[in-house]
Design an enzyme around this catalytic site. Structure first.
Site, PDB file in Angstrom:
ATOM      1  N   CYS A  75      43.002  56.605  21.127  1.00  0.00           N
ATOM      2  CA  CYS A  75      41.947  57.164  21.978  1.00  0.00           C
ATOM      3  C   CYS A  75      42.098  58.670  22.116  1.00  0.00           C
ATOM      4  O   CYS A  75      43.200  59.178  22.363  1.00  0.00           O
ATOM      5  CB  CYS A  75      41.980  56.509  23.361  1.00  0.00           C
ATOM      6  SG  CYS A  75      40.721  57.141  24.492  1.00  0.00           S
ATOM      7  N   CYS A  81      43.437  60.981  30.457  1.00  0.00           N
ATOM      8  CA  CYS A  81      42.989  59.828  31.233  1.00  0.00           C
ATOM      9  C   CYS A  81      44.212  58.961  31.533  1.00  0.00           C
ATOM     10  O   CYS A  81      45.036  58.721  30.660  1.00  0.00           O
ATOM     11  CB  CYS A  81      41.956  59.039  30.423  1.00  0.00           C
ATOM     12  SG  CYS A  81      41.598  57.407  31.079  1.00  0.00           S
ATOM     13  N   CYS A  84      45.319  54.103  30.013  1.00  0.00           N
ATOM     14  CA  CYS A  84      46.057  53.328  28.995  1.00  0.00           C
ATOM     15  C   CYS A  84      47.336  54.075  28.624  1.00  0.00           C
ATOM     16  O   CYS A  84      47.424  54.681  27.563  1.00  0.00           O
ATOM     17  CB  CYS A  84      45.193  53.105  27.756  1.00  0.00           C
ATOM     18  SG  CYS A  84      43.668  52.209  28.060  1.00  0.00           S
ATOM     19  N   CYS A 176      35.235  54.745  25.429  1.00  0.00           N
ATOM     20  CA  CYS A 176      36.326  54.027  26.075  1.00  0.00           C
ATOM     21  C   CYS A 176      36.592  52.734  25.312  1.00  0.00           C
ATOM     22  O   CYS A 176      35.668  51.958  25.045  1.00  0.00           O
ATOM     23  CB  CYS A 176      35.987  53.719  27.535  1.00  0.00           C
ATOM     24  SG  CYS A 176      37.318  52.856  28.396  1.00  0.00           S
ATOM     25  N   GLN A 299      38.591  37.947  37.456  1.00  0.00           N
ATOM     26  CA  GLN A 299      39.619  38.545  36.605  1.00  0.00           C
ATOM     27  C   GLN A 299      38.966  39.412  35.524  1.00  0.00           C
ATOM     28  O   GLN A 299      38.009  38.990  34.879  1.00  0.00           O
ATOM     29  CB  GLN A 299      40.474  37.459  35.949  1.00  0.00           C
ATOM     30  CG  GLN A 299      41.403  36.753  36.896  1.00  0.00           C
ATOM     31  CD  GLN A 299      42.631  37.569  37.288  1.00  0.00           C
ATOM     32  OE1 GLN A 299      42.834  38.677  36.802  1.00  0.00           O
ATOM     33  NE2 GLN A 299      43.441  37.031  38.175  1.00  0.00           N
ATOM     34  N   TYR A 328      43.648  32.883  48.733  1.00  0.00           N
ATOM     35  CA  TYR A 328      43.032  34.061  48.091  1.00  0.00           C
ATOM     36  C   TYR A 328      42.194  33.590  46.897  1.00  0.00           C
ATOM     37  O   TYR A 328      42.322  34.077  45.785  1.00  0.00           O
ATOM     38  CB  TYR A 328      44.105  35.063  47.642  1.00  0.00           C
ATOM     39  CG  TYR A 328      45.136  35.374  48.705  1.00  0.00           C
ATOM     40  CD1 TYR A 328      44.910  36.370  49.651  1.00  0.00           C
ATOM     41  CD2 TYR A 328      46.331  34.653  48.770  1.00  0.00           C
ATOM     42  CE1 TYR A 328      45.856  36.645  50.632  1.00  0.00           C
ATOM     43  CE2 TYR A 328      47.279  34.925  49.751  1.00  0.00           C
ATOM     44  CZ  TYR A 328      47.041  35.922  50.682  1.00  0.00           C
ATOM     45  OH  TYR A 328      47.976  36.184  51.650  1.00  0.00           O
ATOM     46  N   GLU A 349      39.514  32.616  51.453  1.00  0.00           N
ATOM     47  CA  GLU A 349      39.322  33.968  50.902  1.00  0.00           C
ATOM     48  C   GLU A 349      38.742  34.863  51.983  1.00  0.00           C
ATOM     49  O   GLU A 349      37.943  34.427  52.819  1.00  0.00           O
ATOM     50  CB  GLU A 349      38.378  33.904  49.697  1.00  0.00           C
ATOM     51  CG  GLU A 349      37.776  35.207  49.238  1.00  0.00           C
ATOM     52  CD  GLU A 349      38.812  36.199  48.752  1.00  0.00           C
ATOM     53  OE1 GLU A 349      38.643  37.397  49.047  1.00  0.00           O
ATOM     54  OE2 GLU A 349      39.768  35.780  48.071  1.00  0.00           O
ATOM     55  N   ASP A 398      47.215  33.402  44.964  1.00  0.00           N
ATOM     56  CA  ASP A 398      46.949  34.510  44.047  1.00  0.00           C
ATOM     57  C   ASP A 398      46.517  35.725  44.871  1.00  0.00           C
ATOM     58  O   ASP A 398      45.349  36.120  44.867  1.00  0.00           O
ATOM     59  CB  ASP A 398      45.853  34.105  43.050  1.00  0.00           C
ATOM     60  CG  ASP A 398      45.607  35.161  41.974  1.00  0.00           C
ATOM     61  OD1 ASP A 398      46.338  36.179  41.943  1.00  0.00           O
ATOM     62  OD2 ASP A 398      44.671  34.987  41.172  1.00  0.00           O
ATOM     63  N   CYS A 425      49.593  39.848  40.412  1.00  0.00           N
ATOM     64  CA  CYS A 425      49.371  41.016  39.557  1.00  0.00           C
ATOM     65  C   CYS A 425      50.402  42.100  39.847  1.00  0.00           C
ATOM     66  O   CYS A 425      50.322  43.199  39.292  1.00  0.00           O
ATOM     67  CB  CYS A 425      47.956  41.566  39.750  1.00  0.00           C
ATOM     68  SG  CYS A 425      47.603  42.072  41.445  1.00  0.00           S
TER      69      CYS A 425
END
Length: 469
Positions: A75, A81, A84, A176, A299, A328, A349, A398, A425
């Site tokens: 990229c 940026c 990534c 992108c 997701q 969640y 939730e 989650d 996560c």
């Protein structure tokens, strides 16, 4: 210590290994030096940006040797940026490092016996894998040092991503590699149209300007949602922008706008207007359909989400007679995904709109054994709730990156469900919660799942089993 070390240059530092948050580390005078933008095996000169008594942080200013593990980033925006940060590391090694991150967090934070961490489950797509991106309009485009030194006049309007640690500077994104389909076309065409028609880009400091934010969501079934956020209530100009998008991209499934006059870009408390198409898009997984509204979480890697949920379902080992609590639950994706193998699934939730989607998703798929409730988890999951519902045989949780509130963990310990499947996560907060749950639970399985190739982020699924009484 920090003032003395700041801006000091350490020469010929050998980068030893990957650390947390995408940084790497080396050692200087028996201190750890965390460095951004490097790879294990690099030998670099490092300018110190922060100095503490036990560690330092810095950035590379000169490379003497490059790691054999380095690859050429694909990229043009890499390095500026912040999206990534691992493009310079080959993908097999990325997966290895992500597994190591999980192991390190559990050893450092949880400090409990754990089984062998399984190899990271990789993503088949390493580019164009995201189904949602947020772009920001700004009249404060980021200029490189060379551009500034040139003395040329540059148009300062930009549509792209925030420069790391600079809330008012936006890097103008040409292409992108995170999101495919029509994402790049919509962004570039809208920016060109706005410039040609002298439509104002947002000034975040003074909070003026029409065009503020652009959200593009896509699904594996080919549907798309485009949300334009306007910073001023100018009906005529808003109509011009939305009609342009509708005519230029008739394939957009859901074209929506919102007027946001607040100091931040969140719009969950604002009214959204469907300009064209439907007010939702649909994703599909294993024959199940999931409706996604503008305010719903889903997701962001659809294909890999399927792999993640399969791991969670495999860890659950449902026989068909279990009561499952899905904490969640979001739009009820996991709840509906496992419902056919359970007696009942109860989802909780915080976001009310997501719960409405969860209920609708059950209805769309003919699932009758789910219940969904909206509310703050630490307030909802209490003794009264438990008294009015069957006790869980399995808990799936989650939570967001911050992990579970301590009150929620305390309730899980009181519930004493035989098994907990914890999807996270953020392995660091997951490990913190596991340290608390270790009073009554053992960790029996750990499976990292890569949802975000080219980044240091990793999803992790663990199976906790209640200790013998």
């Amino acid at each position: 210590m920090s003032r003395k070390m700041k801006n000091k240059v350490i020469t010929n530092l050998k980068i030893e290994k990957i650390a947390s948050e995408g940084k790497c580390l080396g050692y200087h005078d028996e201190k750890v030096v965390f460095v951004t933008g490097v790879a294990p095996g690099d030998v670099v000169d490092v300018r110190i940006t922060k100095g503490k008594s036990s560690f330092m942080e810095g950035e590379p200013v000169k490379f003497h040797e490059y790691s054999k593990e380095r690859i050429e980033p694909f990229c043009a925006h890499f390095g500026t940026c912040g999206g990534c940060k691992w493009q310079h590391i080959n993908y097999d090694l990325q997966k290895t490092y992500k597994r190591q991150q999980v192991l390190d967090q559990f050893q450092r934070i949880a400090k409990v016996p754990i089984p062998e961490v399984m190899p990271t489950l990789g993503s088949e797509k390493t580019k164009y894998y995201r189904n949602k991106l947020d772009f920001t309009f700004s009249n404060k485009k980021w200029l490189t040092l060379d551009q500034i030194r040139s003395g040329e006049e540059f148009d300062r309007n930009a549509l792209g991503f925030h420069i790391p640690k600079m809330f008012d500077k936006i890097i103008d994104i040409e292409h992108c590699y995170l999101q495919g389909n029509i994402s790049n076309e919509v962004r570039n065409e809208l920016r060109a149209f706005a410039l040609e028609n002298q439509i104002t880009f947002y000034d975040i400091r003074n909070q003026v300007g029409l065009l503020r934010n652009l959200i593009i969501r896509t699904t594996s079934t080919g549907e798309s949602m485009v949300i334009v956020q306007f910073g001023e209530n100018d009906p005529e100009s808003i109509k011009v922008v939305m009609e342009f998008l509708n005519q230029k991209f008739p394939e957009i499934t859901s074209l929506i706008y919102v007027i946001n006059l607040k100091g931040n870009e969140t719009f969950h408390d604002l009214e959204l207007v469907t300009f064209a198409g439907k007010d939702f898009i649909e994703e599909e997984m294993e024959g199940l359909k999931f409706r996604i509204s503008p305010k719903s979480f889903y997701q962001t890697n659809s294909e890999q989400a399927y792999e993640l949920y399969k791991v969670a379902r495999e860890f659950a080992e449902l026989k068909g007679d279990e009561v499952v609590y899905d904490l969640y639950t979001g739009t009820g994706t996991i709840a509906n995904f496992v419902a056919k193998k359970a007696k009942q699934v109860i989802g909780i939730e915080y976001v009310e709109a997501a719960i409405e989607d969860a209920k609708l998703n059950s209805k769309l798929n003919g699932i009758a054994n789910t219940l969904f409730y909206a509310g703050d988890m630490k307030e909802m999951l209490n003794e009264e709730f438990i008294a009015n519902h069957a006790k869980p045989d399995l808990i799936i949780t989650d939570p967001p990156r911050a992990g579970m509130d301590e009150k929620v963990v305390e309730m899980l310990l009181r519930l004493e469900a035989p098994k907990i499947v914890y999807v996270s996560c953020n392995p660091a907060t997951q490990a913190r919660d596991v340290a608390l749950l270790a009073e009554k639970y053992d960790v029996v399985k750990i499976q990292p799942v890569d949802m975000f190739p080219q980044t240091y982020h990793v999803e992790n699924v663990i199976l906790l089993s209640r200790k013998a009484q």
